[in-house]
Scaffold this active site. Structure first.
Site, short mmCIF file in Angstrom:
data_model
loop_
_atom_site.label_atom_id
_atom_site.label_comp_id
_atom_site.label_asym_id
_atom_site.label_seq_id
_atom_site.Cartn_x
_atom_site.Cartn_y
_atom_site.Cartn_z
N HIS A 51 -8.29 -4.79 -0.58
CA HIS A 51 -6.97 -4.20 -0.35
C HIS A 51 -6.25 -4.85 0.82
O HIS A 51 -5.03 -4.99 0.81
CB HIS A 51 -7.13 -2.70 -0.11
CG HIS A 51 -5.84 -1.96 0.00
ND1 HIS A 51 -4.90 -1.95 -1.01
CD2 HIS A 51 -5.32 -1.20 1.00
CE1 HIS A 51 -3.86 -1.22 -0.64
NE2 HIS A 51 -4.07 -0.76 0.57
N ASP A 52 -6.99 -5.25 1.84
CA ASP A 52 -6.38 -5.86 3.02
C ASP A 52 -5.73 -7.20 2.74
O ASP A 52 -5.07 -7.76 3.62
CB ASP A 52 -7.42 -6.03 4.12
CG ASP A 52 -7.50 -4.82 5.04
OD1 ASP A 52 -6.69 -3.90 4.88
OD2 ASP A 52 -8.39 -4.80 5.92
N ASP A 56 -8.95 -5.88 -5.07
CA ASP A 56 -8.49 -4.62 -4.46
C ASP A 56 -8.96 -3.47 -5.35
O ASP A 56 -8.42 -3.24 -6.42
CB ASP A 56 -6.97 -4.63 -4.34
CG ASP A 56 -6.40 -3.39 -3.69
OD1 ASP A 56 -7.18 -2.46 -3.38
OD2 ASP A 56 -5.17 -3.33 -3.49
N SER A 97 0.84 -1.19 0.00
CA SER A 97 0.00 0.00 0.00
C SER A 97 0.88 1.25 0.00
O SER A 97 1.74 1.40 -0.88
CB SER A 97 -0.95 -0.04 1.20
OG SER A 97 -1.92 0.97 1.13
N ARG A 138 -12.01 6.77 9.99
CA ARG A 138 -11.66 5.35 9.96
C ARG A 138 -12.76 4.53 9.30
O ARG A 138 -12.47 3.59 8.55
CB ARG A 138 -11.42 4.85 11.39
CG ARG A 138 -11.03 3.37 11.47
CD ARG A 138 -9.78 3.09 10.67
NE ARG A 138 -9.27 1.76 10.94
CZ ARG A 138 -8.25 1.21 10.29
NH1 ARG A 138 -7.64 1.89 9.34
NH2 ARG A 138 -7.83 0.00 10.60
#
Length: 409
Positions: A374-375, A341, A149, A219
């Site tokens: 993405h994680d 992602d 990232s 967040r």
């Protein structure tokens, strides 16, 4: 079983020039090291962290078995980045809230926390600071720079700012710059923070408050972008959350709640018909993530890091031509992307690959079919781990060959 990690700190009193034209007069960098540096100091790897991570990459702290580093599944003895073979360095970026000098620290000019007066820092500034730390450690050339990232952007920047100081760049789930959509997500998150009444223009420390509401929303917005549609539907779907007592409305999920699912299982079928209560499990999950984040992360740091993301664009000084920008790179590259992602889609990694190939650079590319969004770069997908293990085993073999050649000479 995890090994014991020990944080270290290095103080610098030489001013660090910044891309903005300003400088930081003196500062500390927090870092951790794992493994042993070999005799010719050729086996060092720098790991660059993403937005809310730190220098604590692997291992656990003494007496804190649940304090495993954020990439502990990737780095350690016998793991894909094997600390029996490599000397791994995790460095906390300037402006962070986890040890390196940042907005929470005292501004020597005022005797008060920097707050909003902390200078804007960029990916390039972080890389320059990391290079200074390596100078102090006596390490001239790195076996590799690795990051996912935002960390991948730093690895890419390393290959451009210090092409002679690294042999490999490993860029995972990253991009050559942010597109408009990603900048927009960052701006929404920043506005949530700066419009919180407790933000106080970034000088909330002296008021004894924290802009927790803004941080929670920031967040929540960010977390949505880290997950894929498939994972969100699989985990939560349209499941309703079990009702709570009125006094608990809007608070953290009650004790016994599984935060990874957002709330206790519920077989209720009726809506509460309320605009204020937590109705769906996905709502509970996002509120939990926001509440947790606001308890440990600094608002000014969030603003700084998201702006550093926005500013990163190595092609900008080359009329938008990424191929020209990457012409100075000399390292060999591994790029990894994940099919689901959508924050940093595979097409963004392929842009980098294409530009490197146009410069006749040595590039390996893996596009992993993983459902986690993405994680995924943080998770234990077997194909992903196999790619990483194989690549770093190749680097280790190179080092052995070089050592033998040196011994023969």
């Amino acid at each position: 079983m995890s090994f014991i990690a020990t944080p270290q700190f290095m103080h610098f009193d030489e001013p660090l020039p910044l891309q903005s034209g300003g400088s930081i007069a003196d500062y500390d960098l927090a870092f951790e090291t794992y493994g042993q540096l070999n005799a010719d100091k050729s086996n060092a790897i720098v790991v660059c962290h993403a937005l809310n991570a730190s220098h604590h990459v692997a291992g656990s702290y003494e007496g804190q078995p649940k304090s495993e580093g954020w990439w502990d599944n990737m780095i350690g003895p016998g793991k894909p980045v094997d600390t029996d073979k490599f000397f791994v360095i995790g460095i906390n970026n300037l402006g962070s809230c986890f040890g390196s000098t940042g907005p929470m620290h005292t501004n020597p000019a005022t005797g008060k926390p920097y707050g909003a007066d902390f200078p804007v820092v960029t990916v390039e500034d972080w890389v320059d600071a990391q290079a200074r730390l390596l100078d102090r450690l006596g390490i001239q050339t790195l076996a590799a720079v690795l990051g996912g990232s935002l960390g991948g952007m730093q690895a890419l920047s390393w290959s451009l700012r210090y092409p002679e100081r690294m042999r490999h760049a490993v860029v995972v789930a990253s991009a050559p710059n942010l597109n408009a959509e990603n900048i927009a997500f960052n701006e929404v998150a920043r506005r949530a923070i700066v419009t919180d009444p407790d933000f106080n223009g970034g000088h909330f420390y002296e008021h004894g408050v924290v802009p927790a509401r803004g941080l929670r929303i920031a967040r929540m917005v960010g977390h949505i972008t880290y997950l894929s549609d498939d994972v969100m539907n699989q985990k939560f779907g349209r499941s309703l959350r079990a009702p709570t007592l009125p006094a608990a409305r809007g608070s953290l999920p009650p004790e016994g709640t599984d935060p990874t699912r957002g709330g206790p299982a519920s077989d209720r079928r009726d809506y509460l018909y309320s605009t204020q209560d937590v109705e769906f499990q996905i709502e509970s999950y996002l509120r939990y993530q926001g509440e947790k984040f606001s308890g440990y992360f600094d608002a000014n740091t969030y603003l700084l890091i998201t702006r550093a993301l926005d500013y990163f664009d190595p092609a900008r000084c080359h009329d938008g031509d990424l191929t020209r920008a990457l012409a100075v790179a000399k390292a060999r590259f591994l790029l990894v992307s994940f099919t689901t992602d959508w924050r940093f889609a595979p097409a963004r990694s392929r842009e980098i690959v294409k530009s490197l190939l146009e410069n006749n650079r040595d590039v390996s590319y893996a596009e992993i079919d993983a459902p986690h969004g993405h994680d995924a770069f943080l998770l234990d997908d077997p194909r992903y781990m196999s790619v990483m293990r194989s690549y770093f085993e190749g680097i280790a073999k190179e080092l052995k060959t070089t050592e033998r050649a040196g011994g023969a000479a």
